[in-house]
Design an enzyme around this catalytic site. Structure first.
Site, PDB file in Angstrom:
ATOM      1  CB  ILE A 268      29.113  18.774  53.957  1.00  0.00           C
ATOM      2  CG1 ILE A 268      30.102  17.647  53.657  1.00  0.00           C
ATOM      3  CG2 ILE A 268      28.158  18.963  52.780  1.00  0.00           C
ATOM      4  CD1 ILE A 268      29.457  16.278  53.556  1.00  0.00           C
TER       5      ILE A 268
ATOM      6  CE  LYS B 221      27.084   7.265  51.350  1.00  0.00           C
ATOM      7  NZ  LYS B 221      27.942   8.013  52.299  1.00  0.00           N
TER       8      LYS B 221
ATOM      9  CB  ALA C 269      31.324  13.606  46.422  1.00  0.00           C
TER      10      ALA C 269
ATOM     11  CG  ASP D 104      30.745   4.863  52.591  1.00  0.00           C
ATOM     12  OD1 ASP D 104      29.683   5.338  53.016  1.00  0.00           O
ATOM     13  OD2 ASP D 104      31.456   5.442  51.748  1.00  0.00           O
TER      14      ASP D 104
ATOM     15  CE  LYS E 115      30.045   6.566  49.013  1.00  0.00           C
ATOM     16  NZ  LYS E 115      31.419   7.021  48.730  1.00  0.00           N
TER      17      LYS E 115
ATOM     18  N   GLY F 289      35.283  14.751  49.615  1.00  0.00           N
ATOM     19  CA  GLY F 289      35.766  16.093  49.939  1.00  0.00           C
ATOM     20  C   GLY F 289      34.622  17.056  50.123  1.00  0.00           C
TER      21      GLY F 289
END
Length: 816
Positions: free
Chosen positions: A474, A578, A610, A677, A681, A797
């Site tokens: 990233i 996060k 994302a 995960d 979120k 991605g």
């Protein structure tokens, strides 16, 4: 008639003096007064020699020898051999006189103000004579006029007061009978009884202004080593711009608060006669320079410039004994005047409870003692508190005649400071509206100057200083995206994104001018020091740059633990990590409150979905007054790929393996399959709508049985996956298809409860047709009740995640 003054740097050596002669020769008029300072640095050497002689130190002789060598070297470089002997003889005559004087000081052991003036006078006397001879060497007809013959003062040595009536008469008498170019020593004068005096700081400028006023000169040119006045000190503000025109009042204000081009009192004679003053650069004579005059036509810029005094002390006299009592201010400033304390700035609130003023640090103790003595009785009766002294402060002044009757100037000033976390300790503004001054912590001076300058002079161009941690997939994608978009941002959006700090797990590197966006790997390897997140943040705070933003592209708990330190330092924060927002509720609330209190941005759009605008959309709904009824979300590209790809002929385990090969899963797929995960979120989303939940309050469905999840090795995991999971999911898929439905792993927020798990959806639901690794979020609100608001797109991605971080960066710089 013109008057041209050349400062010490302009006449520092033979080469520079040749430039001076060229400049004077280029003038069409031959009615010119050329006022010159001592050779650069000579005045300081003369003072030091006098001090050493007074102390009986023989080292004054070495200084005298240096002074002699410098002047004789200039003579030898400018004067041809056949004329050198006579010029050298006259120079040595003056140097011998100086030597005798210093020898006398060493015997007496005392330097009186009168004697010090004589010592200092040799600088200008020597330079003006040598320059006079250099003009003659070029075949230019010129007269050497000793300023002591025509500038008459009182006997206040070291800072004599000019008798303008006598001086003007003598200057005019001289020029009534003498024409042409005159070389005049600056700084020096004489008392009415013929004793040498000096005009104090900025004395050569003062000499030039005195001559200009007496002769009604068409212009006074001050030649120095800069291209004129600037909108700010270029040593502190790299984007400082040249100022073509200023008024006398603006020049006085800017110079009072630190602008070094002119010294305020020196321009008064010219100002009183409304003689234009032109600041020019000896070393770049083609530059336009700055014209100082009575009025100018430029009404474009709201302010003319920003100036500062980098080290001041604030003294405050306060107490109930001040309220409604007349004469307090008189007593304060009389006490200070008696001790010759210069007050830089004064402010008093309408409550009359306190009077605050700024002085230079060297005068702070003297001022405090004077006030304690003056108000000893009131202090004893507790009518006045102890005199408060605050140190390590700076004064910044925003100056401009166009500020008069223009609303919003103060607002823009304080907004620029507030956005950069700079507290204003006190402020002052006169009724003329020519100057707004603020006192701030000295540590923030450079940052404040740049922030204010950008707000007023570069408001159409904004710079963002980025400190980036994490150069993995990233991080390096983000750097690449910034590089590709930089030209567009600069030319179309006037945004300058500059990478000034960079760190990965091994090295860290800082460059205030910017790290290359193409060669950053090489720079990091070549120049970087050992990486340490605490040292990285310490250095970032130490640099204290305006519009700074800390970017976390890692998944590190250690980095996330530093967020409070970053926000508390008034630094914006953008994170794709996060961990901080999905940890304890106490930590989440602390970061939100810190960002609010410090007036900085804490942005984390990429924590959920994302690059999809999920969090920003949710905040917009809430801030606009909508009420969230229900949120349904597919928040894992990995899990959506599994459930949109699995079929009766394609097993759960083979689909997981395929997803791993395509790079959709973590190296250990269990981190995706356990649902945690997605739980993190949806917990973040629940907190954004105001639910006070801890991580354990989220009901998370694990897609694996305990046997699979507890596999000790990856080989064991891959063996357990088909054994314990394939049959279960084959049955679930068969049942769903039989009912005309599809399976999806969904996070849900409804009625204060937060869950994640596998659900069935028929063709009427938007989740039914969601394919591949896309995410989808469905907001059901009071306003979007019948037709819920949906956000759909890639939820994973490097490209889209980096783009989300990039968007947060732009959001910071674009928000007013």
């Amino acid at each position: 008639m013109k008057v041209l003054k050349f400062g010490g740097t302009s006449v520092k050596d033979a080469r520079n003096i040749s430039k001076v002669i060229d400049i004077v020769s280029a003038n069409e008029t031959r009615q010119i007064v050329v006022v010159v300072s001592a050779l650069g640095g000579i005045t300081n050497q003369l003072i030091e020699a006098a001090n050493q002689a007074e102390q009986g130190k023989e080292t004054y002789k070495a200084l005298l020898a240096e002074i002699e060598v410098r002047h004789l070297d200039v003579v030898k470089a400018l004067i041809t051999v056949n004329r050198q002997s006579s010029v050298v003889a006259k120079v040595k005559m003056q140097l011998n006189e100086l030597e005798d004087l210093l020898r006398g000081l060493s015997l007496v052991g005392e330097v009186s103000p009168r004697t010090l003036d004589v010592v200092q006078s040799f600088g200008e006397r020597l330079s003006s004579y040598i320059i006079f001879e250099a003009f003659k060497e070029k075949g230019i007809e010129v007269t050497h006029l000793d300023a002591r013959l025509v500038i008459k003062t009182d006997s206040n040595y070291n800072k004599a007061i000019v008798d303008f009536e006598k001086t003007d008469a003598l200057i005019n008498d001289w020029f009534n009978t003498h024409r042409g170019i005159h070389v005049v020593p600056g700084f020096i004068s004489s008392s009415h009884d013929g004793k040498t005096t000096t005009l104090g700081r900025g004395g050569s400028d003062y000499t030039a202004a005195i001559f200009a006023a007496a002769l009604d000169s068409e212009i006074l040119e001050i030649w120095t080593d800069v291209d004129g006045m600037m909108t700010a000190d270029p040593r502190k503000v790299s984007k400082a711009l040249p100022v073509e025109e200023v008024t006398y009042s603006e020049a006085m204000e800017l110079s009072h608060f630190g602008a070094k081009v002119i010294y305020p009192p020196t321009i008064l004679p010219a100002m009183n006669k409304k003689i234009p003053i032109l600041i020019k650069n000896t070393f770049n004579p083609e530059a336009q320079g700055t014209l100082i005059s009575d009025s100018i036509e430029d009404h474009h810029n709201l302010i003319r410039g920003i100036s500062s005094i980098d080290d001041v002390c604030l003294l405050t006299v306060q107490g109930s004994g001040l309220i409604g009592v007349s004469g307090i201010a008189m007593r304060i400033f009389r006490a200070l005047a008696n001790e010759k304390v210069n007050v830089i700035l004064i402010t008093q609130g309408s409550s009359e409870h306190a009077v605050t003023f700024a002085v230079l640090p060297k005068e702070a103790d003297k001022a405090r003692i004077a006030l304690e003595t003056e108000f000893a009785l009131e202090r004893k009766l507790n009518m006045i508190d102890s005199i408060q002294v605050d140190k390590e402060l700076s004064v910044i002044a925003v100056v401009g005649e166009n500020m008069k009757n223009t609303p919003g100037i103060s607002a823009r000033l304080f907004e620029a400071l507030a956005r950069n976390g700079i507290s204003v300790i006190c402020t002052a503004q006169g009724a003329s509206e020519l100057n707004i001054s603020v006192v701030i912590n000295r540590f923030n001076e450079r940052k404040a100057l740049n922030a204010i300058h950008e707000s007023f002079f570069l408001s159409n161009k904004k710079r963002l200083n980025v400190f980036l941690v994490g150069t993995g997939t990233i991080g390096r994608t983000l750097i690449s995206q910034i590089n590709e978009q930089l030209e567009f941002l600069t030319s179309h959006a006037n945004i300058d994104v500059r990478l000034v700090g960079l760190s990965n797990s091994k090295k860290m590197w800082f460059n205030e001018e910017g790290i290359s966006l193409t060669d950053w790997k090489e720079e990091l390897d070549l120049h970087g020091s050992k990486s340490n997140i605490h040292e990285f943040i310490h250095k970032m705070k130490e640099l204290n740059m305006r519009n700074s933003v800390f970017v976390d592209n890692t998944a590190s708990a250690d980095v996330s633990k530093c967020y409070a330190d970053v926000l508390d330092a008034n630094i914006n924060l953008v994170t794709a990590n996060k961990i901080a927002n999905s940890g304890s509720l106490k930590q989440y609330k602390k970061l939100q409150e810190l960002a609010l209190r410090r007036n900085v941005y804490f942005l984390y759009e990429t924590n959920v979905g994302a690059g999809l605008p999920i969090i920003s959309t949710l905040k917009d709904l809430i801030h606009s007054g909508d009420k969230i009824i229900k949120i349904e979300a597919i928040l894992s590209g990995t899990l959506n790929y599994l459930f949109s790809t699995m079929s009766e002929s394609k097993s759960f385990s083979s689909t997981v393996k395929e997803a791993k090969e395509l790079g959709y899963t973590e190296p250990d797929p269990r981190l995706d399959l356990n649902g945690k995960d997605v739980g993190r979120k949806v917990l973040i989303l629940s907190r954004e709508i105001g639910l006070q939940l801890e991580p354990e309050d989220v009901q998370v469905e694990n897609l694996m049985t305990a046997e699979t999840d507890s596999s000790e090795t990856m080989d064991e995991f891959w063996a357990n996956l088909p054994k314990h999971e394939d049959a279960r999911y084959a049955e679930k898929i068969k049942k769903a298809l039989a009912d005309g439905k599809r399976l999806r792993y969904v996070a849900t927020i409804e009625d204060g409860k937060v869950t994640t798990g596998v659900k069935e959806f028929d063709a009427s639901h938007p989740f039914y047709s969601l394919e591949g690794s896309d995410n989808m979020i469905k907001f059901t609100t009071v306003r979007y009740l019948k037709n819920p608001l949906m956000v759909k797109g890639p939820g994973a991605g490097a490209e889209v995640t980096a783009a989300g971080v990039f968007a947060d960066l732009i959001r910071i710089i674009n928000t007013p």
